[in-house]
Design an enzyme around this catalytic site. Sequence first.
Site, PDB file in Angstrom:
ATOM      1  N   GLN A  78       0.839  -1.197   0.000  1.00 32.44           N
ATOM      2  CA  GLN A  78       0.000   0.000   0.000  1.00 32.44           C
ATOM      3  C   GLN A  78       0.879   1.254   0.000  1.00 32.44           C
ATOM      4  O   GLN A  78       1.297   1.734   1.050  1.00 32.44           O
ATOM      5  CB  GLN A  78      -0.954   0.019   1.190  1.00 32.44           C
ATOM      6  CG  GLN A  78      -1.930   1.160   1.082  1.00 32.44           C
ATOM      7  CD  GLN A  78      -3.017   1.138   2.128  1.00 32.44           C
ATOM      8  OE1 GLN A  78      -3.011   0.323   3.037  1.00 32.44           O
ATOM      9  NE2 GLN A  78      -3.954   2.038   1.995  1.00 32.44           N
ATOM     10  N   PHE A  79       1.120   1.783  -1.190  1.00 30.47           N
ATOM     11  CA  PHE A  79       1.987   2.955  -1.316  1.00 30.47           C
ATOM     12  C   PHE A  79       1.393   4.184  -0.643  1.00 30.47           C
ATOM     13  O   PHE A  79       2.110   5.106  -0.272  1.00 30.47           O
ATOM     14  CB  PHE A  79       2.316   3.239  -2.784  1.00 30.47           C
ATOM     15  CG  PHE A  79       1.202   3.892  -3.562  1.00 30.47           C
ATOM     16  CD1 PHE A  79       1.174   5.274  -3.708  1.00 30.47           C
ATOM     17  CD2 PHE A  79       0.204   3.137  -4.147  1.00 30.47           C
ATOM     18  CE1 PHE A  79       0.153   5.883  -4.423  1.00 30.47           C
ATOM     19  CE2 PHE A  79      -0.812   3.729  -4.860  1.00 30.47           C
ATOM     20  CZ  PHE A  79      -0.846   5.109  -5.008  1.00 30.47           C
ATOM     21  N   THR A  80       0.077   4.195  -0.439  1.00 33.17           N
ATOM     22  CA  THR A  80      -0.557   5.379   0.151  1.00 33.17           C
ATOM     23  C   THR A  80      -0.155   5.604   1.606  1.00 33.17           C
ATOM     24  O   THR A  80      -0.459   6.652   2.170  1.00 33.17           O
ATOM     25  CB  THR A  80      -2.093   5.309   0.046  1.00 33.17           C
ATOM     26  OG1 THR A  80      -2.558   4.162   0.757  1.00 33.17           O
ATOM     27  CG2 THR A  80      -2.533   5.240  -1.414  1.00 33.17           C
TER      28      THR A  80
END
Length: 148
Positions: A78-80
Amino acid sequence: MRFVIQRVSESEVTVDGKSLGKIEKGFMVLIGVAESDTKEIADKMVKKMVGLRIFEDENGKTNLSLAQVGGSLLLISQFTLYADCRKGNRPSFIKAGDPEKANELYEYIIEKCKESVPVVERGQFGADMKVSLTNDGPFTIILDSDTL
């Protein structure tokens, strides 16, 4: 590197309605990779995560590890987790790692976890995933390599 660890009684990740990974008791972990992250940092994060004693013992105290309760892992990229919301209302993701490097470290983390956890499930890097879970507690821990 950032791990958001949720102690779950069940969790599942799907893509296009197809189940990719499903666990019962264990940790559902969201994994964010920064540009400066390395395999050495990943090793440290995995060691800390699998050693966390956040399951209840017979006295109701959070004193047992994943291994002691026979728990599983569901690992989701999850890059967020590297969203920067300081300016305006639209998050910036420039602190997130390059996708190729992030995927390489995500795969490395999965393999590293398999060395000590019998059941390791996963999401699909870069996909539009749907994650469901029952957070047990609720109990959520955030590990950040900058503060370990």
